[in-house]
Design a protein around this motif. Structure first.
Motif, PDB file in Angstrom:
ATOM      1  N   GLY A   1      57.617 -16.660 -18.133  1.00 15.15           N
ATOM      2  CA  GLY A   1      57.003 -16.488 -16.808  1.00 15.15           C
ATOM      3  C   GLY A   1      55.831 -15.532 -16.851  1.00 15.15           C
ATOM      4  O   GLY A   1      54.813 -15.733 -16.169  1.00 15.15           O
ATOM      5  N   GLY A   2      55.940 -14.488 -17.679  1.00 17.42           N
ATOM      6  CA  GLY A   2      54.851 -13.529 -17.818  1.00 17.42           C
ATOM      7  C   GLY A   2      53.621 -14.160 -18.439  1.00 17.42           C
ATOM      8  O   GLY A   2      52.491 -13.895 -18.012  1.00 17.42           O
ATOM      9  N   ALA A   3      53.814 -15.003 -19.451  1.00 14.29           N
ATOM     10  CA  ALA A   3      52.674 -15.688 -20.083  1.00 14.29           C
ATOM     11  C   ALA A   3      51.979 -16.612 -19.089  1.00 14.29           C
ATOM     12  O   ALA A   3      50.742 -16.627 -18.996  1.00 14.29           O
ATOM     13  N   LEU A   4      52.763 -17.353 -18.335  1.00 17.45           N
ATOM     14  CA  LEU A   4      52.189 -18.229 -17.315  1.00 17.45           C
ATOM     15  C   LEU A   4      51.471 -17.419 -16.244  1.00 17.45           C
ATOM     16  O   LEU A   4      50.353 -17.743 -15.830  1.00 17.45           O
TER      17      LEU A   4
ATOM     18  N   ARG B   1      44.709  -4.321 -10.421  1.00 21.40           N
ATOM     19  CA  ARG B   1      45.064  -3.597 -11.646  1.00 21.40           C
ATOM     20  C   ARG B   1      46.008  -4.458 -12.475  1.00 21.40           C
ATOM     21  O   ARG B   1      46.986  -4.978 -11.955  1.00 21.40           O
ATOM     22  N   ARG B   2      45.706  -4.571 -13.753  1.00 19.77           N
ATOM     23  CA  ARG B   2      46.554  -5.347 -14.654  1.00 19.77           C
ATOM     24  C   ARG B   2      47.938  -4.719 -14.775  1.00 19.77           C
ATOM     25  O   ARG B   2      48.938  -5.421 -14.912  1.00 19.77           O
ATOM     26  N   GLY B   3      48.022  -3.403 -14.719  1.00 21.64           N
ATOM     27  CA  GLY B   3      49.308  -2.718 -14.823  1.00 21.64           C
ATOM     28  C   GLY B   3      50.265  -3.111 -13.701  1.00 21.64           C
ATOM     29  O   GLY B   3      51.480  -3.115 -13.883  1.00 21.64           O
ATOM     30  N   SER B   4      49.718  -3.456 -12.542  1.00 20.93           N
ATOM     31  CA  SER B   4      50.554  -3.898 -11.420  1.00 20.93           C
ATOM     32  C   SER B   4      51.297  -5.176 -11.771  1.00 20.93           C
ATOM     33  O   SER B   4      52.425  -5.386 -11.334  1.00 20.93           O
ATOM     34  N   PHE B   5      50.649  -6.036 -12.560  1.00 18.63           N
ATOM     35  CA  PHE B   5      51.290  -7.279 -12.982  1.00 18.63           C
ATOM     36  C   PHE B   5      52.541  -6.977 -13.801  1.00 18.63           C
ATOM     37  O   PHE B   5      53.616  -7.519 -13.552  1.00 18.63           O
ATOM     38  N   PHE B   6      52.409  -6.074 -14.767  1.00 19.28           N
ATOM     39  CA  PHE B   6      53.536  -5.771 -15.647  1.00 19.28           C
ATOM     40  C   PHE B   6      54.652  -5.018 -14.921  1.00 19.28           C
ATOM     41  O   PHE B   6      55.830  -5.244 -15.192  1.00 19.28           O
TER      42      PHE B   6
ATOM     43  N   PRO C   1      54.456 -15.847  -9.639  1.00 18.22           N
ATOM     44  CA  PRO C   1      53.330 -15.796  -8.704  1.00 18.22           C
ATOM     45  C   PRO C   1      53.281 -14.475  -7.925  1.00 18.22           C
ATOM     46  O   PRO C   1      52.198 -14.006  -7.556  1.00 18.22           O
ATOM     47  N   LEU C   2      54.444 -13.853  -7.696  1.00 15.64           N
ATOM     48  CA  LEU C   2      54.453 -12.562  -7.009  1.00 15.64           C
ATOM     49  C   LEU C   2      53.862 -11.471  -7.890  1.00 15.64           C
ATOM     50  O   LEU C   2      53.213 -10.546  -7.394  1.00 15.64           O
ATOM     51  N   ALA C   3      54.070 -11.576  -9.205  1.00  9.12           N
ATOM     52  CA  ALA C   3      53.465 -10.611 -10.129  1.00  9.12           C
ATOM     53  C   ALA C   3      51.949 -10.788 -10.134  1.00  9.12           C
ATOM     54  O   ALA C   3      51.191  -9.811 -10.134  1.00  9.12           O
ATOM     55  N   VAL C   4      51.509 -12.037 -10.127  1.00  6.52           N
ATOM     56  CA  VAL C   4      50.069 -12.309 -10.057  1.00  6.52           C
ATOM     57  C   VAL C   4      49.506 -11.764  -8.752  1.00  6.52           C
ATOM     58  O   VAL C   4      48.458 -11.114  -8.723  1.00  6.52           O
ATOM     59  N   SER C   5      50.229 -11.999  -7.662  1.00  8.07           N
ATOM     60  CA  SER C   5      49.792 -11.513  -6.346  1.00  8.07           C
ATOM     61  C   SER C   5      49.658  -9.994  -6.334  1.00  8.07           C
ATOM     62  O   SER C   5      48.673  -9.453  -5.821  1.00  8.07           O
TER      63      SER C   5
ATOM     64  N   VAL D   1      47.410 -17.409 -15.175  1.00  9.25           N
ATOM     65  CA  VAL D   1      46.909 -17.619 -13.814  1.00  9.25           C
ATOM     66  C   VAL D   1      46.081 -16.421 -13.371  1.00  9.25           C
ATOM     67  O   VAL D   1      44.991 -16.575 -12.819  1.00  9.25           O
ATOM     68  N   TYR D   2      46.555 -15.231 -13.635  1.00 11.88           N
ATOM     69  CA  TYR D   2      45.849 -14.014 -13.205  1.00 11.88           C
ATOM     70  C   TYR D   2      44.479 -13.895 -13.861  1.00 11.88           C
ATOM     71  O   TYR D   2      43.493 -13.581 -13.206  1.00 11.88           O
ATOM     72  N   HIS D   3      44.425 -14.150 -15.174  1.00 14.83           N
ATOM     73  CA  HIS D   3      43.170 -13.936 -15.899  1.00 14.83           C
ATOM     74  C   HIS D   3      42.198 -15.107 -15.824  1.00 14.83           C
ATOM     75  O   HIS D   3      40.988 -14.900 -15.799  1.00 14.83           O
ATOM     76  N   TRP D   4      42.697 -16.345 -15.827  1.00 19.62           N
ATOM     77  CA  TRP D   4      41.784 -17.476 -15.965  1.00 19.62           C
ATOM     78  C   TRP D   4      41.755 -18.417 -14.767  1.00 19.62           C
ATOM     79  O   TRP D   4      40.703 -18.956 -14.452  1.00 19.62           O
ATOM     80  N   MET D   5      42.861 -18.638 -14.119  1.00 15.96           N
ATOM     81  CA  MET D   5      42.891 -19.648 -13.069  1.00 15.96           C
ATOM     82  C   MET D   5      42.715 -19.070 -11.678  1.00 15.96           C
ATOM     83  O   MET D   5      42.114 -19.693 -10.823  1.00 15.96           O
ATOM     84  N   GLY D   6      43.291 -17.923 -11.413  1.00 12.07           N
ATOM     85  CA  GLY D   6      43.111 -17.248 -10.135  1.00 12.07           C
ATOM     86  C   GLY D   6      43.934 -17.813  -8.992  1.00 12.07           C
ATOM     87  O   GLY D   6      44.732 -18.729  -9.149  1.00 12.07           O
ATOM     88  N   LEU D   7      43.700 -17.239  -7.838  1.00 15.76           N
ATOM     89  CA  LEU D   7      44.458 -17.569  -6.637  1.00 15.76           C
ATOM     90  C   LEU D   7      44.214 -18.999  -6.175  1.00 15.76           C
ATOM     91  O   LEU D   7      45.097 -19.644  -5.618  1.00 15.76           O
TER      92      LEU D   7
END
Length: 193
Positions: free
Chosen positions: A150-153, A15-20, A4-8, A157-163
């Protein structure tokens, strides 16, 4: 538990790069946590004459951590937003504080040798107890699989489900985790010979 912190990080920086980058930092901290448990215990296997004392001490440590987590149920507020530059440190400290590295302790406590266990625990016991190279390999494979799952989950969340999903759909397993630590420590104390 850090995805969830990566999503945050990705949502806040847009930016998607921030997630990775965040996911890589979390993986680094988690690997350090697992290694901090694996390596000392692998080295301690040489000290066979202290095995009973080590088992009792580790069992007491696991019980103490479980009891602490039962009593102190609140997460510190400063953990609500971790800057991406500190995610590796957070991952290491959270894995130690929540006992992720301690999941490996039952193997070193000898529980896997004293009671009938499934094939997975028996395999882990022979792999981890073998030598330091195997212990490092186990830690790296574990961290890689944790990061991918964890990255897939997190990406979902980041792309489809959101905050909104995180705020409404999140469940907390802290009580279950604390009780499992107390139980494993108790079983370990009972099986020390």
């Amino acid at each position: 538990m850090g995805w969830p912190l990566a999503v945050s990080a990705a949502l806040m920086e847009r930016r998607r790069g921030s997630f990775f980058r965040a996911l890589a930092a979390l993986a680094g901290g988690h690997l350090l946590s697992v290694m901090s448990v694996l390596l000392p215990f692998t080295v301690l296997l040489v000290l066979v004459e202290w095995q009973r004392e080590i088992q009792i001490g580790a069992a007491c440590l696991v019980i103490a951590l479980g009891l602490y987590l039962l009593v102190n149920r609140r997460h510190p507020r400063f953990l609500a937003r971790i800057p991406p530059s500190r995610l590796a440190l957070w991952s290491f400290l959270a894995a130690i504080a929540h006992g992720a590295g301690l999941m490996l302790v039952p193997i070193y406590l000898g529980i896997c040798q004293t009671i009938a266990t499934d094939a997975g625990h028996a395999a882990a016991d022979s792999l981890i107890g073998g030598n330091i190279t195997i212990a490092v390999t186990v830690a790296v494979v574990h961290t890689a699989s944790m990061t991918v799952s964890g990255g897939a989950l997190g990406l979902a969340v980041y792309h489809w489900m959101g905050l909104k999903f995180l705020s409404k759909g999140w469940f907390n397993l802290d009580l279950v985790w604390a009780l499992s630590l107390v139980l494993v420590g108790g079983v370990a104390l009972l099986t020390v010979h």
